[in-house]
Design an enzyme around this catalytic site. Structure first.
Site, PDB file in Angstrom:
ATOM      1  N   HIS A   1      -3.260   7.156   2.662  1.00  0.00           N
ATOM      2  CA  HIS A   1      -3.693   5.851   2.156  1.00  0.00           C
ATOM      3  C   HIS A   1      -5.095   5.579   2.700  1.00  0.00           C
ATOM      4  O   HIS A   1      -5.384   5.851   3.866  1.00  0.00           O
ATOM      5  CB  HIS A   1      -2.706   4.774   2.618  1.00  0.00           C
ATOM      6  CG  HIS A   1      -3.180   3.385   2.328  1.00  0.00           C
ATOM      7  ND1 HIS A   1      -3.603   3.007   1.078  1.00  0.00           N
ATOM      8  CD2 HIS A   1      -3.306   2.289   3.119  1.00  0.00           C
ATOM      9  CE1 HIS A   1      -3.973   1.734   1.114  1.00  0.00           C
ATOM     10  NE2 HIS A   1      -3.802   1.278   2.333  1.00  0.00           N
TER      11      HIS A   1
ATOM     12  N   ASN B   1     -10.176  -0.237   0.028  1.00  0.00           N
ATOM     13  CA  ASN B   1      -8.712  -0.169   0.030  1.00  0.00           C
ATOM     14  C   ASN B   1      -8.194  -0.706  -1.304  1.00  0.00           C
ATOM     15  O   ASN B   1      -8.310  -1.895  -1.581  1.00  0.00           O
ATOM     16  CB  ASN B   1      -8.195  -1.010   1.203  1.00  0.00           C
ATOM     17  CG  ASN B   1      -6.679  -0.987   1.324  1.00  0.00           C
ATOM     18  OD1 ASN B   1      -5.976  -0.526   0.422  1.00  0.00           O
ATOM     19  ND2 ASN B   1      -6.172  -1.501   2.437  1.00  0.00           N
TER      20      ASN B   1
ATOM     21  N   CYS C   1       0.810  -1.220   0.000  1.00  0.00           N
ATOM     22  CA  CYS C   1       0.000   0.000   0.000  1.00  0.00           C
ATOM     23  C   CYS C   1       0.845   1.274   0.000  1.00  0.00           C
ATOM     24  O   CYS C   1       0.333   2.355  -0.276  1.00  0.00           O
ATOM     25  CB  CYS C   1      -0.945   0.005   1.200  1.00  0.00           C
ATOM     26  SG  CYS C   1      -2.043  -1.406   1.213  1.00  0.00           S
TER      27      CYS C   1
HETATM   28  O1  UT7 Z   1      -3.833  -1.260   3.621  1.00  0.00           O
HETATM   29  C1  UT7 Z   1      -2.923  -1.351   4.651  1.00  0.00           C
HETATM   30  C2  UT7 Z   1      -3.211  -2.196   5.705  1.00  0.00           C
HETATM   31  N1  UT7 Z   1      -4.553  -2.497   6.076  1.00  0.00           N
HETATM   32  C3  UT7 Z   1      -5.159  -1.806   7.039  1.00  0.00           C
HETATM   33  O2  UT7 Z   1      -4.722  -0.751   7.397  1.00  0.00           O
HETATM   34  C4  UT7 Z   1      -6.366  -2.407   7.704  1.00  0.00           C
HETATM   35  C5  UT7 Z   1      -6.198  -2.356   9.195  1.00  0.00           C
HETATM   36  N2  UT7 Z   1      -7.221  -2.967   9.989  1.00  0.00           N
HETATM   37  C6  UT7 Z   1      -8.529  -2.613   9.970  1.00  0.00           C
HETATM   38  O3  UT7 Z   1      -8.936  -1.764   9.212  1.00  0.00           O
HETATM   39  C7  UT7 Z   1      -9.459  -3.241  10.962  1.00  0.00           C
HETATM   40  O4  UT7 Z   1      -8.708  -3.937  11.933  1.00  0.00           O
HETATM   41  C8  UT7 Z   1     -10.486  -4.226  10.324  1.00  0.00           C
HETATM   42  C9  UT7 Z   1     -11.510  -3.420   9.518  1.00  0.00           C
HETATM   43  C10 UT7 Z   1      -9.786  -5.218   9.428  1.00  0.00           C
HETATM   44  C11 UT7 Z   1     -11.251  -4.970  11.417  1.00  0.00           C
HETATM   45  O5  UT7 Z   1     -11.859  -4.073  12.318  1.00  0.00           O
HETATM   46  P1  UT7 Z   1     -11.701  -4.284  13.900  1.00  0.00           P
HETATM   47  O6  UT7 Z   1     -12.501  -3.261  14.558  1.00  0.00           O
HETATM   48  O7  UT7 Z   1     -10.211  -4.287  14.184  1.00  0.00           O
HETATM   49  O8  UT7 Z   1     -12.372  -5.695  14.117  1.00  0.00           O
HETATM   50  P2  UT7 Z   1     -11.719  -7.042  14.667  1.00  0.00           P
HETATM   51  O9  UT7 Z   1     -10.738  -7.594  13.715  1.00  0.00           O
HETATM   52  O10 UT7 Z   1     -11.268  -6.777  16.033  1.00  0.00           O
HETATM   53  O11 UT7 Z   1     -12.981  -8.001  14.659  1.00  0.00           O
HETATM   54  C12 UT7 Z   1     -14.095  -7.746  15.467  1.00  0.00           C
HETATM   55  C13 UT7 Z   1     -15.151  -8.799  15.224  1.00  0.00           C
HETATM   56  C14 UT7 Z   1     -14.617 -10.241  15.182  1.00  0.00           C
HETATM   57  O12 UT7 Z   1     -15.547 -11.040  15.864  1.00  0.00           O
HETATM   58  P3  UT7 Z   1     -15.255 -11.552  17.354  1.00  0.00           P
HETATM   59  O13 UT7 Z   1     -13.975 -12.335  17.268  1.00  0.00           O
HETATM   60  O14 UT7 Z   1     -15.095 -10.296  18.175  1.00  0.00           O
HETATM   61  O15 UT7 Z   1     -16.475 -12.345  17.676  1.00  0.00           O
HETATM   62  C15 UT7 Z   1     -14.632 -10.587  13.711  1.00  0.00           C
HETATM   63  O16 UT7 Z   1     -14.833 -11.963  13.475  1.00  0.00           O
HETATM   64  O17 UT7 Z   1     -15.783  -8.577  13.956  1.00  0.00           O
HETATM   65  C16 UT7 Z   1     -15.821  -9.817  13.225  1.00  0.00           C
HETATM   66  N3  UT7 Z   1     -15.757  -9.519  11.805  1.00  0.00           N
HETATM   67  C17 UT7 Z   1     -16.855  -9.275  11.060  1.00  0.00           C
HETATM   68  N4  UT7 Z   1     -18.175  -9.242  11.368  1.00  0.00           N
HETATM   69  C18 UT7 Z   1     -19.021  -8.934  10.369  1.00  0.00           C
HETATM   70  C19 UT7 Z   1     -14.659  -9.416  11.021  1.00  0.00           C
HETATM   71  N5  UT7 Z   1     -15.023  -9.107   9.763  1.00  0.00           N
HETATM   72  C20 UT7 Z   1     -16.373  -9.006   9.767  1.00  0.00           C
HETATM   73  C21 UT7 Z   1     -17.332  -8.709   8.779  1.00  0.00           C
HETATM   74  N6  UT7 Z   1     -18.634  -8.674   9.124  1.00  0.00           N
HETATM   75  N7  UT7 Z   1     -16.972  -8.429   7.494  1.00  0.00           N
END
Ligand code: UT7
Length: 327
Positions: free
Chosen positions: A253, A283, A114
């Site tokens: 980004h 993204n 990225c």
């Molecule tokens: O491009 C360069 C690099 N990339 C980034 O910069 C991305 C960086 N990370 C992020 O943007 C965020 O961490 C995410 C958008 C990927 C995830 O958001 P989060 O608030 O950090 O959520 P999480 O990973 O802590 O997940 C929370 C919950 C999980 O469930 P449990 O384990 O708490 O029961 C996931 O399984 O949300 C669940 N989850 C979803 N639920 C519904 C993960 N993806 C989804 C989804 N729909 N699509």
């Protein structure tokens, strides 16, 4: 005035097909509410058959050439930042060269995920400083839809396909690239990676092979991204002797609205001065910054003399920031 590399023109292109959060609700266990509140993404563009990374890149390049009043044969160097080229060899840049007829250019790719566009811009800048007569096409282009596991809700809702291009030339008028700082930390590679790519070679496609999609430790990447971009921007402001209040527009980004908002808060930025389009494209990795720059440029948000800060974070890890005085 001292010699600088400057952006002469911009262009961008996205595929016509739009995938909405409602579409994704039918594909994986997710909801518009979750995607919107956690990422800010509403829609993303997805390439159709034959819309390879080089094809998106070529369209963006042609728009930048038209805006600059240049022909493809005027280009001396063609650099593509990508992690999703349709072939391993030749480079995506060589395929773009063929597509647009940039017969006088030498062409190569840069892989910095990225952050790739900022890395490619840096490499191109050094070419201009060595030979101010050069005209360089710098492109960020991706079809990450070909690198996503469409059954993995953790990642498939996040990414999209796009290309953005700029034409770099020289200036003695005070405009151009003022300061930059790029970083990498390969020891953290396993928090965000693709361990093998898909291929145009049908013989190599194996339905059971799970290694070819993006793997990401989202929460860790989130924390690193905010910290790393904040410190890169500070380093570049210090290098240039510029206060954050003097920056007209920050083009970060576009991975997640929450990352962008946190970055803005930490830097003490006026929210009006941050360019955000992640809701429409998701993204698009190396394409996010040149796509956003082109949109901002065409919308009249970049005026002559404006200080524009670009910053990125991605797999590698790679990150950095670049300060530009708009021409
Ligand atoms: O491009 C360069 C690099 N990339 C980034 O910069 C991305 C960086 N990370 C992020 O943007 C965020 O961490 C995410 C958008 C990927 C995830 O958001 P989060 O608030 O950090 O959520 P999480 O990973 O802590 O997940 C929370 C919950 C999980 O469930 P449990 O384990 O708490 O029961 C996931 O399984 O949300 C669940 N989850 C979803 N639920 C519904 C993960 N993806 C989804 C989804 N729909 N699509």
């Amino acid at each position: 005035m001292s010699l600088r590399a400057t952006i002469l023109a911009t262009g961008s292109h996205v595929p016509a097909r739009v995938l909405t959060n409602a579409d994704l609700e039918k594909m994986v266990d997710t909801s518009d509410e979750w995607i919107t509140s956690r990422t800010g993404i509403k829609t993303r563009h997805i390439a159709g058959p034959g819309e390879y990374t080089s094809i998106l890149a070529a369209h963006a390049a042609q728009k930048a050439l038209a805006a600059a009043g240049l022909g493809a044969a005027d280009i001396d160097v063609l650099v593509v930042a990508t992690i999703s080229a349709e072939m391993t060899m030749p480079s995506c840049a060589c395929l773009v060269q063929k597509e647009i007829g940039a017969v006088n250019a030498f062409a190569f790719d840069v892989n910095a995920a990225c952050s790739g566009f900022l890395y490619a811009l840096s490499v191109a800048e050094k070419q201009i400083l060595a030979d101010p007569s050069l005209k360089i096409l710098v492109i960020g282009a991706e079809t990450l839809s070909s690198r996503v596991d469409w059954q993995d809700r953790n990642t498939c809702v996040l990414f999209g396909d796009a290309a953005g291009a700029v034409i770099l030339g020289s200036s003695h008028r005070g405009d151009g690239l003022l300061a930059e700082k790029l970083f990498s930390d390969g020891s953290l590679y396993n928090l965000l990676y693709i361990d093998a790519a898909q291929s145009l070679n049908a013989d190599l496609r194996n339905e059971d092979f799970q290694g070819s999609s993006i793997k990401m430790a989202g929460r860790d990447v989130f924390k690193y991204a905010v910290k790393a971009m904040e410190s890169a921007v500070q380093v570049v402001l210090d290098k240039a002797g510029v206060a954050v209040s003097e920056v007209s527009l920050v083009v970060p980004h576009q991975a997640n609205i929450r990352i962008i908002n946190k970055l803005g808060q930490k830097l003490g930025l006026d929210p009006e001065k941050i360019y955000i389009n992640v809701s429409r494209y998701g993204n698009t990795s190396a394409a996010t910054i040149p796509l956003a720059l082109d949109e901002a440029n065409r919308a009249g948000r970049l005026q002559s003399g404006d200080l524009v800060m670009l910053c990125a974070f991605g797999g590698g890890f790679t990150w950095g920031a670049t300060l530009i005085k708009w021409q």
